[in-house]
Design an enzyme around this catalytic site. Structure first.
Site, mmCIF file in Angstrom:
data_model
loop_
_atom_site.group_PDB
_atom_site.id
_atom_site.type_symbol
_atom_site.label_atom_id
_atom_site.label_comp_id
_atom_site.label_asym_id
_atom_site.label_seq_id
_atom_site.Cartn_x
_atom_site.Cartn_y
_atom_site.Cartn_z
ATOM 1 N N ARG A 222 0.830 -1.306 0.035
ATOM 2 C CA ARG A 222 0.110 -0.129 -0.036
ATOM 3 C C ARG A 222 0.921 1.199 -0.145
ATOM 4 N NH1 ARG A 222 -3.560 -2.442 -1.698
ATOM 5 N NH2 ARG A 222 -5.708 -3.092 -0.926
ATOM 6 N N HIS A 270 -1.355 0.835 -9.768
ATOM 7 C CA HIS A 270 -2.125 -0.270 -8.901
ATOM 8 C C HIS A 270 -2.622 -1.398 -9.908
ATOM 9 C CE1 HIS A 270 -4.261 -0.760 -4.629
ATOM 10 N NE2 HIS A 270 -4.049 -1.847 -5.198
HETATM 11 C C1 GLV Z 1 -5.277 -4.869 -4.084
HETATM 12 O O1 GLV Z 1 -4.579 -3.913 -4.037
HETATM 13 C C2 GLV Z 1 -6.138 -5.725 -3.341
HETATM 14 O O2 GLV Z 1 -5.994 -5.362 -2.078
HETATM 15 O O3 GLV Z 1 -6.281 -6.893 -3.757
#
Ligand code: GLV
Length: 307
Positions: A222, A270
């Site tokens: 994260r 992401h």
């Molecule tokens: C992606 O970041 C997830 O938490 O699956």
């Protein structure tokens, strides 16, 4: 009763379609078209607007759209006692492992560098990086799968977690005391930790100082695992050779953020391991049925551990 989709930054229609393709699916609604709040007994949540979770008096299940649940746990209106599940699936772990292997290989053999040279018609060799020690911070489902794939590809793998792990061929470090030791020999450090109060900004100058000169950081955990100023300092001092960042404190990464233009930072949106919506729909409906039969739920998180 009804399932409510509380999703930001993803298209709810795709998941809705997969849910509705199952004959046993209850009514599905998408926020803010909630209808009667008393009918909502399950919410599926991703980057939702904080402050909504106590609006559903008959809520029985909060299901995360992804593997991470920090956005659910940080909601001040999170009702006590409602079970929270996360998405756990082989597709998620396999994609993540492949992404990490690709990120390591890309850096080792200078693929991005050559693409940049090409823009200037520049024919210039650069030696490949020899080091093959990788430390994975976080040895849950995703970290363990990545560790095994890298190990199969002849990388020397260490892992760090809260508690000791027994995984064939992987050196296990654990607990706060062994964190710095775990990264000391690594050519690549990969962060795959859950975001908890203990791991927030764990990628800071103390950790970077413990990493060896020239090592490379890959953050697929994260954004809030990183202290951004510390990272910029350690990159400009050339202590770290670079970083691939797939996750950010603010997503999408704001246009004026210095990471975009930084020559040593590789930004990806992401994307390391996108959720397979068909599999997620099946997993959530399975849990929804288990709930109605009073059977144990799959992939429950432990609120005390925060993951
Ligand atoms: C992606 O970041 C997830 O938490 O699956």
């Amino acid at each position: 009763m009804a399932i409510l989709l509380l999703l930001n930054q993803v298209d709810p229609a795709i998941l809705e379609g997969h849910l509705k393709s199952h004959p046993d699916c209850p009514d599905v609604r998408t926020y803010p078209d909630t209808g009667n709040v008393e009918e909502i007994d399950c919410v599926i949540v991703w980057k939702h607007d904080q402050g909504l979770l106590n609006e559903y008096p008959n809520l029985k299940l909060i299901a995360s759209y992804g593997a991470g649940v920090e956005n659910i746990l940080s909601d001040p209106t999170l009702p006590e006692g409602v079970p929270i599940t996360r998405f756990v699936d082989k597709s998620l772990s396999d994609q993540m492992a492949e992404f990490i292997l690709a990120a390591i290989l890309n850096h080792r053999v200078n693929l991005t560098y050559y693409r940049e040279q090409q823009a200037a018609c520049h024919w210039q060799e650069k030696p490949a990086i020899k080091g093959n020690n990788v430390t994975i911070l976080g040895l849950g489902e995703l970290g363990t799968t990545a560790a095994k794939l890298l190990h199969k590809n002849d990388y020397k793998i260490s892992g760090w977690a809260r508690s000791e792990k027994n995984i064939d061929g992987i050196t296990s470090y654990y607990g706060e005391n062994q964190l710095f030791q775990s990264v000391a020999e690594a050519d690549f450090v990969v962060c795959l930790l859950p975001l908890t109060p203990e791991t927030r900004e764990i990628l800071n100058s103390d950790l970077f100082a413990a990493m060896k000169k020239g090592s490379y950081l890959i953050n697929v955990g994260r954004g809030d695992h990183v202290n951004e100023d510390d990272l910029m300092n350690y990159l400009s001092q050339e202590h770290l050779s670079g970083a691939l960042l797939d996750v950010f404190s603010t997503e999408p990464l704001p246009r004026d953020h210095p990471f975009w233009q930084h020559p040593k930072i590789h930004v990806t949106p992401h994307i390391s391991s996108p959720t397979d919506k068909a599999k997620l729909a099946r997993q959530i409906l399975d849990n929804y049925n288990r709930l109605s039969k009073g059977e144990p739920l799959l992939h429950l998180i432990d609120r005390k551990r925060s993951y």
